[in-house]
Design an enzyme around this catalytic site. Sequence first.
Site, PDB file in Angstrom:
ATOM      1  N   GLU A  71     -61.030   8.742  38.918  1.00 12.95           N
ATOM      2  CA  GLU A  71     -60.942   9.505  37.809  1.00 12.95           C
ATOM      3  C   GLU A  71     -59.493   9.956  37.837  1.00 12.95           C
ATOM      4  O   GLU A  71     -59.003  10.395  38.954  1.00 12.95           O
ATOM      5  CB  GLU A  71     -61.669  10.658  37.864  1.00 12.95           C
ATOM      6  CG  GLU A  71     -61.416  11.780  36.709  1.00 12.95           C
ATOM      7  CD  GLU A  71     -62.059  12.938  36.833  1.00 12.95           C
ATOM      8  OE1 GLU A  71     -61.873  14.094  36.247  1.00 12.95           O
ATOM      9  OE2 GLU A  71     -63.275  13.111  37.486  1.00 12.95           O
ATOM     10  N   GLU A  76     -54.917  19.132  33.094  1.00 11.68           N
ATOM     11  CA  GLU A  76     -56.122  20.033  33.052  1.00 11.68           C
ATOM     12  C   GLU A  76     -55.944  21.330  32.985  1.00 11.68           C
ATOM     13  O   GLU A  76     -55.106  21.771  33.820  1.00 11.68           O
ATOM     14  CB  GLU A  76     -57.182  20.025  34.065  1.00 11.68           C
ATOM     15  CG  GLU A  76     -58.452  19.304  33.840  1.00 11.68           C
ATOM     16  CD  GLU A  76     -59.197  18.922  35.297  1.00 11.68           C
ATOM     17  OE1 GLU A  76     -60.543  19.094  35.157  1.00 11.68           O
ATOM     18  OE2 GLU A  76     -58.737  18.634  36.443  1.00 11.68           O
TER      19      GLU A  76
END
Length: 111
Positions: A71, A76
């Site tokens: 990932e 974020e």
Amino acid sequence: MSDGTLKIIAKKENVDGSNYTSARLNSKKQFTFGKIEIRAKIPDYKGKGIWPALWMLGNDINSVGWPACGEIDIMEYVSYSPNEVHFTIHSTANNHVKGTQITSVPFLWKP
């Protein structure tokens, strides 16, 4: 969609016992090489519970699972850390479950 852009908006509404709704977009396209451009706007909101993110998963997630598929968190913003934007790599060796993820916080964000 409007004006050529996709808008994913979190809404405060009660649906099936949840107080908020939002969405995610899954691409069916698999990339080995190339370039992807993304423009995103982080909500002008400070408080608990928001987690806007742009991330990519390995195409083999259904066969090997996470984190073995890999990932890459492109961006974020986690509301428990209100002035930071994170960029993180997760793998079998490096992930938040083990506390070994590789994270960068290259700038502070001030809404």
